[in-house]
Design a protein around this motif. Structure first.
Motif, short mmCIF file in Angstrom:
data_model
loop_
_atom_site.label_atom_id
_atom_site.label_comp_id
_atom_site.label_asym_id
_atom_site.label_seq_id
_atom_site.Cartn_x
_atom_site.Cartn_y
_atom_site.Cartn_z
N ILE A 173 8.92 6.95 5.96
CA ILE A 173 9.65 6.48 4.79
C ILE A 173 8.92 5.30 4.17
O ILE A 173 8.75 4.25 4.80
N LYS A 174 8.44 5.49 2.94
CA LYS A 174 7.70 4.46 2.24
C LYS A 174 8.47 4.03 0.99
O LYS A 174 9.58 4.51 0.74
N VAL A 178 12.23 5.07 -0.64
CA VAL A 178 13.31 4.07 -0.74
C VAL A 178 13.78 3.95 -2.19
O VAL A 178 14.98 3.82 -2.46
N VAL A 184 16.49 0.95 1.93
CA VAL A 184 15.87 1.34 3.19
C VAL A 184 16.88 2.03 4.10
O VAL A 184 16.62 3.09 4.67
N VAL A 188 16.70 5.96 5.54
CA VAL A 188 16.68 6.28 6.97
C VAL A 188 17.88 7.13 7.33
O VAL A 188 17.77 8.10 8.10
N ILE A 199 11.33 8.83 13.13
CA ILE A 199 11.50 8.27 11.78
C ILE A 199 10.79 6.92 11.73
O ILE A 199 11.26 5.93 12.29
N CYS A 201 9.71 3.89 9.50
CA CYS A 201 10.15 3.28 8.23
C CYS A 201 9.27 2.09 7.90
O CYS A 201 9.12 1.17 8.71
N ALA A 212 17.14 -0.97 8.43
CA ALA A 212 16.37 0.18 8.90
C ALA A 212 16.74 0.52 10.34
O ALA A 212 16.93 1.70 10.69
N ALA A 217 16.08 4.11 12.38
CA ALA A 217 14.63 4.21 12.42
C ALA A 217 14.13 4.10 13.86
O ALA A 217 14.66 3.32 14.65
#
Length: 286
Positions: A173-174, A178, A184, A188, A199, A201, A212, A217
């Motif tokens: 997840i970048k 987001v 964030v 997640v 995951i 993050c 997160a 995460a």
């Protein structure tokens, strides 16, 4: 011993690389015009591949496959193990067989070993500069299309480890994810609800860490943080998930960032920008 990598088809790689060099399917293509016009069909060569620099070696079994593809009877002796450190002037491989086959395969074989050994050599330099057995050097997905499995193999030969192999084996997840999800924590949460097990993050601020983690995460990528901020981030995480430092990491900065307590440091240039190792191949007519 057969060289195998999960997800990598060596025979296909060799076949398609040689076809590209020979111009298969192009007008007048499908042959090495230089070797065919100058070298007698039955001529035999002996060859020695050697390193001109101190390097970490990677890719010799792939090089051997190029030569054997054009001359199945070629004698190929690999003289050093993959991942070995060698001094300048070290012999890496000896060959004996059909001269035309050797010359036709030469460039493809050398390109592969030079590129993969260049990666392994750079990785070793980063591992040595990091000088931290408690922190693991990782690569990224910044690989040349079609070469990912080989390049990630070279990273391992240099003493590093692999990040996720692709888009399929972990969520990453970048900031753009987001942006769409809204936060964030929401990004997640969606990955968790989708049943994703791993995951990762990315966070670039300390206030993103708790959301997160609370959302589920399983690893935090601490992006473009200086050592002092990394230490704060590691303290906030407090061992709940592994942490990874990424961004702005060079040979002169990796040691300080690894010393902050992160579990991993990832460096894109390992595969994206490694210079080719200086390796040559000299022939002698028999």
């Amino acid at each position: 011993m057969t060289f195998t990598l999960p997800g990598f088809d060596l025979d296909r790689f060799v076949r398609e690389t040689l076809a590209e060099d020979l111009g298969d399917g192009l007008p007048g293509g499908g042959r090495d015009v230089t070797s065919e016009s100058i070298i007698p069909a039955g001529a035999q060569f002996a060859g020695v591949m050697d390193s001109r620099d101190p390097i970490r070696v990677a890719g010799l079994p792939v090089a051997a496959a190029f030569f054997r593809a054009l001359d199945p009877d070629m004698i190929v002796d690999i003289l050093v193990e993959e991942g070995a450190a060698v001094d300048p002037g070290s012999d890496l491989m000896r060959l004996e067989g059909n001269a035309r086959a050797m010359l036709t395969a030469e460039r493809s074989a050398l390109n592969t070993v030079q590129h993969l050994s260049g990666i392994a050599t750079m990785v070793r330099a980063y591992v040595d500069a990091m000088d931290n057995p408690d922190c693991t050097l990782l690569d990224t997905r910044k690989t040349i299309p079609g070469l990912r499995h080989l390049e990630k193999y070279a990273v391992r030969m240099g003493g590093g480890a692999n990040h996720r192999l692709g888009l399929w084996d972990a969520a990453m997840i970048k900031d753009n994810h987001v942006l769409v999800a809204g936060s964030v924590g929401e990004a997640v949460r969606r990955a968790v609800e989708a049943g994703v097990e791993d995951i990762i993050c990315e966070v670039d601020r300390l206030d993103q860490i708790e959301p997160a983690l609370e959302a589920g995460a399983t690893r935090l990528l601490l992006d473009n943080m200086e050592p002092a901020i990394l230490r704060e981030a590691v303290a906030i995480v407090a061992g709940r998930v592994p942490t990874e430092a990424s961004g702005g990491i060079h040979l002169d900065t990796i040691r300080a960032k690894a010393a902050t307590g992160v579990d991993y440091v990832s460096v894109g240039r390992l595969t994206q920008s490694a210079p080719a190792a200086d390796i040559g191949l000299d022939f002698t007519p028999l």
